[in-house]
Design an enzyme around this catalytic site. Structure first.
Site, PDB file in Angstrom:
ATOM      1  N   ARG A  65      10.321   1.909  84.926  1.00  0.00           N
ATOM      2  CA  ARG A  65       9.553   3.249  85.447  1.00  0.00           C
ATOM      3  C   ARG A  65      10.261   3.746  86.666  1.00  0.00           C
ATOM      4  O   ARG A  65      10.030   4.474  87.420  1.00  0.00           O
ATOM      5  CB  ARG A  65       8.326   3.134  85.693  1.00  0.00           C
ATOM      6  CG  ARG A  65       7.406   2.906  84.495  1.00  0.00           C
ATOM      7  CD  ARG A  65       6.039   3.483  84.322  1.00  0.00           C
ATOM      8  NE  ARG A  65       5.349   3.150  83.235  1.00  0.00           N
ATOM      9  CZ  ARG A  65       4.649   1.984  82.969  1.00  0.00           C
ATOM     10  NH1 ARG A  65       4.978   0.939  83.813  1.00  0.00           N
ATOM     11  NH2 ARG A  65       4.175   1.737  81.702  1.00  0.00           N
ATOM     12  N   ASN A 123      23.663  27.473  87.070  1.00  0.00           N
ATOM     13  CA  ASN A 123      24.154  27.342  85.792  1.00  0.00           C
ATOM     14  C   ASN A 123      25.000  28.338  85.342  1.00  0.00           C
ATOM     15  O   ASN A 123      25.228  28.672  84.098  1.00  0.00           O
ATOM     16  CB  ASN A 123      22.795  27.443  84.811  1.00  0.00           C
ATOM     17  CG  ASN A 123      22.178  26.076  84.828  1.00  0.00           C
ATOM     18  OD1 ASN A 123      22.523  25.046  84.967  1.00  0.00           O
ATOM     19  ND2 ASN A 123      20.574  26.280  84.753  1.00  0.00           N
ATOM     20  N   ARG A 178      17.094  27.195  91.296  1.00  0.00           N
ATOM     21  CA  ARG A 178      18.288  26.200  90.910  1.00  0.00           C
ATOM     22  C   ARG A 178      18.923  26.595  89.909  1.00  0.00           C
ATOM     23  O   ARG A 178      20.101  26.222  89.418  1.00  0.00           O
ATOM     24  CB  ARG A 178      17.797  24.865  90.903  1.00  0.00           C
ATOM     25  CG  ARG A 178      18.542  23.938  90.500  1.00  0.00           C
ATOM     26  CD  ARG A 178      18.114  22.569  90.546  1.00  0.00           C
ATOM     27  NE  ARG A 178      19.304  21.597  90.147  1.00  0.00           N
ATOM     28  CZ  ARG A 178      19.211  20.204  90.277  1.00  0.00           C
ATOM     29  NH1 ARG A 178      18.345  19.423  90.920  1.00  0.00           N
ATOM     30  NH2 ARG A 178      20.319  19.449  90.023  1.00  0.00           N
ATOM     31  N   HIS A 213      34.225  19.608  80.165  1.00  0.00           N
ATOM     32  CA  HIS A 213      33.026  20.363  80.716  1.00  0.00           C
ATOM     33  C   HIS A 213      33.413  21.635  81.685  1.00  0.00           C
ATOM     34  O   HIS A 213      33.332  22.595  81.412  1.00  0.00           O
ATOM     35  CB  HIS A 213      32.299  19.339  81.671  1.00  0.00           C
ATOM     36  CG  HIS A 213      31.114  19.980  82.309  1.00  0.00           C
ATOM     37  ND1 HIS A 213      29.830  20.656  81.252  1.00  0.00           N
ATOM     38  CD2 HIS A 213      30.650  20.340  83.475  1.00  0.00           C
ATOM     39  CE1 HIS A 213      29.038  21.236  82.172  1.00  0.00           C
ATOM     40  NE2 HIS A 213      29.434  21.057  83.509  1.00  0.00           N
ATOM     41  N   LYS A 250      25.209  23.320  97.062  1.00  0.00           N
ATOM     42  CA  LYS A 250      24.408  22.675  96.016  1.00  0.00           C
ATOM     43  C   LYS A 250      23.212  21.681  96.899  1.00  0.00           C
ATOM     44  O   LYS A 250      21.904  21.885  96.225  1.00  0.00           O
ATOM     45  CB  LYS A 250      25.183  21.494  95.303  1.00  0.00           C
ATOM     46  CG  LYS A 250      24.325  20.759  94.347  1.00  0.00           C
ATOM     47  CD  LYS A 250      24.754  20.480  92.713  1.00  0.00           C
ATOM     48  CE  LYS A 250      23.635  20.012  91.932  1.00  0.00           C
ATOM     49  NZ  LYS A 250      24.018  19.542  90.676  1.00  0.00           N
ATOM     50  N   HIS A 285      27.312  28.385  82.584  1.00  0.00           N
ATOM     51  CA  HIS A 285      27.060  27.070  81.661  1.00  0.00           C
ATOM     52  C   HIS A 285      26.336  27.573  80.240  1.00  0.00           C
ATOM     53  O   HIS A 285      26.211  27.037  79.463  1.00  0.00           O
ATOM     54  CB  HIS A 285      26.039  26.265  82.470  1.00  0.00           C
ATOM     55  CG  HIS A 285      26.880  25.356  83.390  1.00  0.00           C
ATOM     56  ND1 HIS A 285      27.573  26.019  84.281  1.00  0.00           N
ATOM     57  CD2 HIS A 285      26.972  24.119  83.611  1.00  0.00           C
ATOM     58  CE1 HIS A 285      28.129  25.050  85.521  1.00  0.00           C
ATOM     59  NE2 HIS A 285      27.769  23.761  84.580  1.00  0.00           N
TER      60      HIS A 285
HETATM   61  P1  NAD Z   1      34.095  12.416  82.697  1.00  0.00           P
HETATM   62  O1  NAD Z   1      32.729  11.722  83.400  1.00  0.00           O
HETATM   63  O2  NAD Z   1      33.854  12.352  81.388  1.00  0.00           O
HETATM   64  O3  NAD Z   1      35.124  11.841  83.418  1.00  0.00           O
HETATM   65  C1  NAD Z   1      36.422  12.441  82.994  1.00  0.00           C
HETATM   66  C2  NAD Z   1      37.495  11.521  82.633  1.00  0.00           C
HETATM   67  O4  NAD Z   1      38.239  11.047  83.866  1.00  0.00           O
HETATM   68  C3  NAD Z   1      36.936  10.084  81.823  1.00  0.00           C
HETATM   69  O5  NAD Z   1      37.798   9.812  80.737  1.00  0.00           O
HETATM   70  C4  NAD Z   1      36.967   9.258  82.944  1.00  0.00           C
HETATM   71  O6  NAD Z   1      37.238   7.977  82.465  1.00  0.00           O
HETATM   72  C5  NAD Z   1      38.321   9.476  83.915  1.00  0.00           C
HETATM   73  N1  NAD Z   1      37.999   9.370  85.205  1.00  0.00           N
HETATM   74  C6  NAD Z   1      37.045   9.389  86.001  1.00  0.00           C
HETATM   75  N2  NAD Z   1      37.274   9.431  87.232  1.00  0.00           N
HETATM   76  C7  NAD Z   1      38.489   8.842  87.478  1.00  0.00           C
HETATM   77  C8  NAD Z   1      39.441   8.470  88.435  1.00  0.00           C
HETATM   78  N3  NAD Z   1      38.888   8.691  89.572  1.00  0.00           N
HETATM   79  N4  NAD Z   1      40.497   8.122  88.136  1.00  0.00           N
HETATM   80  C9  NAD Z   1      41.287   8.207  86.867  1.00  0.00           C
HETATM   81  N5  NAD Z   1      40.425   8.503  85.592  1.00  0.00           N
HETATM   82  C10 NAD Z   1      38.969   8.744  86.076  1.00  0.00           C
HETATM   83  O7  NAD Z   1      33.834  13.935  83.070  1.00  0.00           O
HETATM   84  P2  NAD Z   1      33.382  14.774  84.359  1.00  0.00           P
HETATM   85  O8  NAD Z   1      33.980  16.174  84.135  1.00  0.00           O
HETATM   86  O9  NAD Z   1      33.344  14.096  85.747  1.00  0.00           O
HETATM   87  O10 NAD Z   1      31.674  14.993  84.006  1.00  0.00           O
HETATM   88  C11 NAD Z   1      31.312  15.799  82.894  1.00  0.00           C
HETATM   89  C12 NAD Z   1      29.867  15.351  82.721  1.00  0.00           C
HETATM   90  O11 NAD Z   1      29.248  15.761  83.903  1.00  0.00           O
HETATM   91  C13 NAD Z   1      29.229  16.264  81.717  1.00  0.00           C
HETATM   92  O12 NAD Z   1      28.647  15.581  80.665  1.00  0.00           O
HETATM   93  C14 NAD Z   1      28.325  17.387  82.467  1.00  0.00           C
HETATM   94  O13 NAD Z   1      27.250  17.556  81.472  1.00  0.00           O
HETATM   95  C15 NAD Z   1      27.919  16.419  83.459  1.00  0.00           C
HETATM   96  N6  NAD Z   1      27.475  17.159  84.527  1.00  0.00           N
HETATM   97  C16 NAD Z   1      26.301  16.898  84.981  1.00  0.00           C
HETATM   98  C17 NAD Z   1      25.738  17.560  86.145  1.00  0.00           C
HETATM   99  C18 NAD Z   1      24.285  17.250  86.964  1.00  0.00           C
HETATM  100  O14 NAD Z   1      23.873  17.873  87.550  1.00  0.00           O
HETATM  101  N7  NAD Z   1      23.854  16.071  86.359  1.00  0.00           N
HETATM  102  C19 NAD Z   1      26.485  18.514  86.617  1.00  0.00           C
HETATM  103  C20 NAD Z   1      27.481  18.997  86.329  1.00  0.00           C
HETATM  104  C21 NAD Z   1      28.057  18.123  85.196  1.00  0.00           C
HETATM  105  N1  GLY Z   2      24.462  21.357  87.573  1.00  0.00           N
HETATM  106  C1  GLY Z   2      23.262  22.078  87.409  1.00  0.00           C
HETATM  107  C2  GLY Z   2      22.210  21.394  88.479  1.00  0.00           C
HETATM  108  O1  GLY Z   2      22.513  20.401  89.092  1.00  0.00           O
HETATM  109  O2  GLY Z   2      21.277  22.076  88.533  1.00  0.00           O
END
Ligand code: NAD
Ligand code: GLY
Length: 389
Positions: free
Chosen positions: A130, A254, A250, A274, A236, A257
């Site tokens: 949890r 988006n 918040r 993304h 943010k 998005h």
């Molecule tokens: P990702 O996490 O898939 O990373 C992209 C690629 O880069 C991967 O292949 C990874 O192995 C590689 N990589 C990462 N760091 C590296 C480094 N320092 N050196 C070499 N390679 C590296 O992609 P992302 O763009 O970071 O994240 C996208 C995801 O984040 C999506 O799922 C999206 O929905 C999510 N997201 C979440 C929020 C949130 O608020 N939680 C906000 C924005 C995006």
């Molecule tokens: N990336 C959108 C949020 O964190 O609300």
């Protein structure tokens, strides 16, 4: 706006959330101090480092030796790579390891990776016994400016993106911009979409800064890169502090998005990454805003020009109205059956509106007929009910 406090060359942004407040610490080389940073937070005992093979190869040695030197017992969890691994099945791999290694409520999880690892590890931390504490060590630009901050964790469902998840705030976000140097160029550029987003939703001066410094940023010059990360995190943090659970303000995060997530999902999470999907989404949503009379053509052209200069895509991939609209229905931004969209009024100010299917269809058909034609703001006959945030 949360203050940025320079302290021994380190920039610190506070996320103010009462007893769930935490720091975002930004400094080149900070990764080497991760052990001490956890100690400063008062953690002891077991630490699980969740990562993937690519990031692990580059950074786990540094992380492990720093944690071990600080006296931690370290377990590593290596997950499959990529957006397609952001599933409940992958979360259960983390939970299995935590249970097998007898992790307890006081144990800590470290999310070492991009947004995919951060969302997966954060969700596992939210539900294991949890809830256990976790820290975010974001390694991509998307993660350093967006996903590691604000406590959204979760996974995709076959029907739609991020449909399963939880709010669980990290106890610390530790940003080492040096880690961006190993990022593939495509991933680095993709992160600039989320940075541009902050300018549009909240800060015209920041947008102008990006227009003036985009070449230096693309070349990864240290000063501009740290400024970009810090300012994005400040914006943010400020939004999250005012509306942690996305009941109103918040939602502005988006921007880009609604269409972006639909494009990602239509491409099977293979075609667009993304940030690229968000870039296209921002341009299309700005075009829609112009069509609905919310903003001038200047807003659309400034945004499109910056997106292009950043090296991001701005064109809608081949799709049909039913497919795009259908994918948008499965977005978690749908409320009472209505799709909500963030539309710019000016650079630095946005409005959240419910979209009307007929309006969207008309805009979609029109732009396919005359894709690049700029139109002036329209009359109110097209305007949707606006929820100003
Ligand atoms: P990702 O996490 O898939 O990373 C992209 C690629 O880069 C991967 O292949 C990874 O192995 C590689 N990589 C990462 N760091 C590296 C480094 N320092 N050196 C070499 N390679 C590296 O992609 P992302 O763009 O970071 O994240 C996208 C995801 O984040 C999506 O799922 C999206 O929905 C999510 N997201 C979440 C929020 C949130 O608020 N939680 C906000 C924005 C995006
Ligand atoms: N990336 C959108 C949020 O964190 O609300």
């Amino acid at each position: 706006m949360s203050p940025v406090v320079p302290h021994s060359g380190e920039t610190c942004v506070k996320v103010s959330l009462a007893d769930r407040s935490y720091d975002i610490r930004i400094k080149a080389g900070l990764l080497r101090d991760i052990g001490r940073s956890l100690r400063d937070l008062g953690f002891s005992g077991k630490v699980a480092v969740v990562t993937n093979a690519t990031i692990g190869r580059l950074y786990t040695q540094t992380v492990q030796s720093s944690l071990k030197a600080a006296g931690y017992h370290v377990t590593q969890v290596v997950l499959p790579e990529g957006e397609r691994s952001k599933t409940l099945r992958t979360v259960s791999l983390i939970l299995d390891k935590l249970a097998q290694c007898q992790f307890e409520r006081g144990s800590v999880l470290v999310a070492l990776g991009g947004g995919v690892i951060g969302d997966l590890a954060g969700f596992a931390a939210a539900i294991y016994v949890r809830g256990i504490p976790f820290i975010q060590v974001p390694t991509t630009l998307v993660a350093q400016v967006d996903s590691s901050v604000g406590g959204k964790t979760g996974v995709n469902h076959a029907v739609g993106k991020n449909l399963i998840g939880s709010f669980h705030q990290p106890r610390l976000v530790l940003i080492d911009p040096d880690m961006l140097k190993t990022l593939p160029t495509r991933e680095w550029i993709a992160g600039l979409a989320e940075v541009i987003k902050y300018g549009v939703i909240a800060d015209e001066a920041f947008f102008s800064y990006l227009e003036g410094h985009i070449d230096a940023i693309r070349k990864m010059e240290e000063g501009p890169v740290i400024h970009v990360i810090a300012r994005s995190c400040e914006i943010k943090a400020s939004v999250v502090a005012q509306d942690e659970r996305e009941s109103n303000l918040r939602r502005i995060l988006n921007f880009g998005h609604t269409v972006g997530h639909a494009l990602e999902s239509l491409g099977g999470y293979r075609k667009l990454i993304h940030g690229e999907a968000v870039a296209i989404g921002m341009v299309l949503e700005a075009e829609l805003a112009r069509e609905l009379g919310h903003c001038s053509n200047e807003v659309v052209s400034r945004l499109r020009a910056l997106v292009k200069r950043a090296g991001l895509p701005d064109a809608l991939p081949p799709t049909t109205f039913p497919k795009l609209w259908g994918a948008m229905q499965h977005d978690k931004k749908v409320a009472q059956g209505r799709v909500y969209c963030v539309l710019p009024e000016q650079v630095g100010r946005v409005v959240v509106v419910p979209l009307d299917q007929a309006q969207f269809k008309r805009w979609f058909s029109e732009r396919r007929r005359k894709p690049s034609q700029a139109r002036a703001p329209r009359s109110s006959s097209w305007s949707a009910t606006a929820h100003r945030t």
